[in-house]
Design a protein around this motif. Structure first.
Motif, PDB file in Angstrom:
ATOM      1  N   GLU A  47      -1.377  -5.754  -7.841  1.00  0.00           N
ATOM      2  CA  GLU A  47      -1.518  -5.773  -6.383  1.00  0.00           C
ATOM      3  C   GLU A  47      -0.408  -4.981  -5.689  1.00  0.00           C
ATOM      4  N   LEU A  48       0.801  -4.962  -6.259  1.00  0.00           N
ATOM      5  CA  LEU A  48       1.877  -4.183  -5.652  1.00  0.00           C
ATOM      6  C   LEU A  48       1.559  -2.687  -5.688  1.00  0.00           C
ATOM      7  N   PHE A  49       0.885  -2.256  -6.760  1.00  0.00           N
ATOM      8  CA  PHE A  49       0.498  -0.850  -6.882  1.00  0.00           C
ATOM      9  C   PHE A  49      -0.589  -0.504  -5.864  1.00  0.00           C
ATOM     10  N   MET A  50      -1.529  -1.409  -5.682  1.00  0.00           N
ATOM     11  CA  MET A  50      -2.600  -1.159  -4.723  1.00  0.00           C
ATOM     12  C   MET A  50      -2.052  -1.137  -3.292  1.00  0.00           C
ATOM     13  N   GLN A  51      -1.083  -1.974  -3.011  1.00  0.00           N
ATOM     14  CA  GLN A  51      -0.458  -1.971  -1.694  1.00  0.00           C
ATOM     15  C   GLN A  51       0.247  -0.640  -1.434  1.00  0.00           C
ATOM     16  N   GLN A  52       0.931  -0.127  -2.455  1.00  0.00           N
ATOM     17  CA  GLN A  52       1.607   1.154  -2.308  1.00  0.00           C
ATOM     18  C   GLN A  52       0.606   2.291  -2.170  1.00  0.00           C
ATOM     19  N   CYS A  53      -0.521   2.192  -2.880  1.00  0.00           N
ATOM     20  CA  CYS A  53      -1.583   3.195  -2.728  1.00  0.00           C
ATOM     21  C   CYS A  53      -2.089   3.226  -1.295  1.00  0.00           C
ATOM     22  N   ASP A  54      -2.226   2.061  -0.670  1.00  0.00           N
ATOM     23  CA  ASP A  54      -2.669   2.008   0.724  1.00  0.00           C
ATOM     24  C   ASP A  54      -1.696   2.762   1.629  1.00  0.00           C
ATOM     25  N   ILE A  55      -0.406   2.644   1.313  1.00  0.00           N
ATOM     26  CA  ILE A  55       0.608   3.324   2.117  1.00  0.00           C
ATOM     27  C   ILE A  55       0.544   4.838   1.908  1.00  0.00           C
ATOM     28  N   LEU A  56       0.417   5.267   0.658  1.00  0.00           N
ATOM     29  CA  LEU A  56       0.492   6.691   0.330  1.00  0.00           C
ATOM     30  C   LEU A  56      -0.829   7.427   0.505  1.00  0.00           C
ATOM     31  N   LEU A  57      -1.947   6.734   0.297  1.00  0.00           N
ATOM     32  CA  LEU A  57      -3.261   7.393   0.325  1.00  0.00           C
ATOM     33  C   LEU A  57      -4.159   6.902   1.452  1.00  0.00           C
ATOM     34  N   GLY A  58      -3.798   5.772   2.059  1.00  0.00           N
ATOM     35  CA  GLY A  58      -4.697   5.138   3.009  1.00  0.00           C
ATOM     36  C   GLY A  58      -5.699   4.276   2.267  1.00  0.00           C
ATOM     37  N   LYS A  59      -6.307   3.364   2.968  1.00  0.00           N
ATOM     38  CA  LYS A  59      -7.277   2.465   2.349  1.00  0.00           C
ATOM     39  C   LYS A  59      -8.528   3.243   1.964  1.00  0.00           C
ATOM     40  N   GLN A  60      -8.999   3.014   0.715  1.00  0.00           N
ATOM     41  CA  GLN A  60     -10.176   3.721   0.199  1.00  0.00           C
ATOM     42  C   GLN A  60     -10.987   2.777  -0.673  1.00  0.00           C
ATOM     43  N   ASP A  61     -12.266   2.981  -0.666  1.00  0.00           N
ATOM     44  CA  ASP A  61     -13.157   2.187  -1.519  1.00  0.00           C
ATOM     45  C   ASP A  61     -13.372   2.920  -2.838  1.00  0.00           C
ATOM     46  N   ILE A  62     -12.323   2.933  -3.669  1.00  0.00           N
ATOM     47  CA  ILE A  62     -12.318   3.639  -4.952  1.00  0.00           C
ATOM     48  C   ILE A  62     -11.801   2.672  -6.004  1.00  0.00           C
ATOM     49  N   PRO A  63     -12.399   2.623  -7.200  1.00  0.00           N
ATOM     50  CA  PRO A  63     -11.899   1.735  -8.249  1.00  0.00           C
ATOM     51  C   PRO A  63     -10.406   1.955  -8.495  1.00  0.00           C
ATOM     52  N   PRO A  64      -9.653   0.881  -8.770  1.00  0.00           N
ATOM     53  CA  PRO A  64      -8.191   0.970  -8.850  1.00  0.00           C
ATOM     54  C   PRO A  64      -7.657   2.031  -9.804  1.00  0.00           C
ATOM     55  N   ALA A  65      -8.176   2.092 -11.028  1.00  0.00           N
ATOM     56  CA  ALA A  65      -7.637   3.053 -11.996  1.00  0.00           C
ATOM     57  C   ALA A  65      -7.872   4.483 -11.529  1.00  0.00           C
ATOM     58  N   LEU A  66      -9.065   4.739 -11.015  1.00  0.00           N
ATOM     59  CA  LEU A  66      -9.383   6.079 -10.509  1.00  0.00           C
ATOM     60  C   LEU A  66      -8.466   6.424  -9.339  1.00  0.00           C
TER      61      LEU A  66
END
Length: 393
Positions: free
Chosen positions: A129-148
């Motif tokens: 979840e910490l990685f997904m939170q950082q992805c939201d910051i760097l990439l914006g929220k997206q409906d893409i599977p986590p690994a991809l």
């Protein structure tokens, strides 16, 4: 490392698509028997065992190994995300190098379902979840599977920083298919061209096509390690030995540097590689053959730079010059890698080891890397763990 650790035996079974394989106990036992036969030892000789998998309940390792023998030895179940297989090897090597035991088995297996990876425990906090939170910051929220999202985002970072075109990732995927065509263990043996990879379905427009991602796979692989002294005493094959190995986890830069590449394991992979080069006294320039973690074509490109096979930002030229295949500086993933051979997660690190040991022994027929004497293995799991291992003959 105090005692010299050798790879006495390796074994694996052909990887298959979900729904086409045997169950995990059958696959795991088959791989174990193959490794024992290759080593020329019986299961009764094994003093400890480490069993790697991530999609299974507790004690799956015992379930697999009890079909081979019930000798009362310690059996440890290992789950370290996609680096589980190499972590099992790491623990087995440590046990021998410390002098605790003389001969150890590591086995990995996975019985997977089709589709994107997901969690089986929706009622608990997701460990990434910490990685997904950082992805939201760097990439914006997206409906893409986590690994991809993680690995595609890391590739996108490289594209933005260094101008790397999407075609470079397609060339990596096409190379994987050419290598896998000569590997009977690979789940995909059809050769695809760079143009076919580019024309495939876009799963992230401008960033990734479907063929640039590895498939969910079922399979198993196993390795027998022992001390050099034990191998000589019992007449076992001691040619291939572990010259250096390191396991690293994420440092603070993963979340603090604002770099998607670190989110996909770039910094911890580089740290592990540098430790191995220091331990072995051998640099990247001396390596002949590499099996690295190409769960996505993007991660293969990033790992070229993390391992020091080319300079940071130099991966596009490295690919264009053919330095990742036969006739170039290195042969990377002669097995076909995760992209074509497949990625049964718990088995992946052990399958990489199997390929490299066979390469150093010189018995892989059409995919043989001529004169291979030094091999490098890289296995990474997000969340995170990276294992780099150097083998010599």
């Amino acid at each position: 490392m105090t005692q010299k650790v050798v790879v006495a035996g390796v074994g694996m079974i052909p990887f298959k698509k979900p729904g086409q394989s045997e169950t995990y106990p059958v696959m795991g036992a088959q791989a174990v028997r193959a490794a024992l036969a290759d080593a020329g030892v019986g299961y009764e000789s094994i003093q400890q065992a480490f069993a790697s998998y991530i999609y299974g309940d507790s004690i799956c390792g015992q379930r697999v190994l009890y079909d081979v023998g019930m000798t009362g030895i310690p059996i440890v179940n290992v789950n370290n995300n996609c680096s589980s297989g190499s972590t099992a090897i790491y623990l087995a090597r440590q046990a021998i190098a410390s002098g605790e035991v003389d001969i150890v088995l590591a086995v990995g297996f996975e019985q997977m379902n089709p589709g994107a990876l997901g969690s089986n425990f929706a009622d608990k906090p997701n460990p990434t979840e910490l990685f997904m939170q950082q992805c939201d910051i760097l990439l914006g929220k997206q409906d893409i599977p986590p690994a991809l999202r993680l690995f595609g985002g890391a590739g996108l970072e490289h594209m933005k920083r260094f101008g790397t075109p999407l075609e470079t990732f397609a060339k990596i995927r096409a190379k994987a298919s050419r290598h896998a065509a000569n590997n009977p263990m690979s789940v995909f043996r059809k050769v695809v061209t760079t143009e076919e990879v580019m024309a495939d379905q876009m799963v992230w427009p401008g960033v990734m096509t479907r063929l640039m991602a590895c498939p969910p796979t079922c399979g198993a692989a196993a390795v027998v390690l022992c001390s050099e002294a034990y191998a000589k005493k019992h007449g076992l094959d001691s040619r291939v030995w572990i010259a250096g190995q390191a396991l690293t986890t994420d440092g603070s830069e993963t979340f603090n540097a604002g770099d998607m590449r670190n989110m996909a394991g770039f910094s911890m992979s580089r740290a592990a590689a540098n430790k191995v080069y220091e331990i072995a006294g051998i640099g990247a320039k001396d390596v002949d053959v590499v099996e690295l973690h190409d769960c996505f074509a993007h991660n293969e490109l990033l790992t070229y730079e993390a391992l020091g096979l080319c300079p940071e930002g130099g991966a596009q030229k490295f690919v264009d010059d053919g330095d990742n295949t036969y006739g170039g500086k290195y042969v990377v993933n002669p097995s076909g890698g995760l992209l074509s051979k497949g990625h049964p997660i718990g088995a992946t690190g052990l399958a990489q080891c199997t390929e490299l040991v066979q390469q150093l022994r010189g018995n892989v027929d059409q995919r043989q890397v001529e004169g291979a004497r030094i091999a490098l293995q890289h296995n990474v799991g997000i969340g995170g763990a990276a294992v780099v291992t150097m083998y010599r003959i």
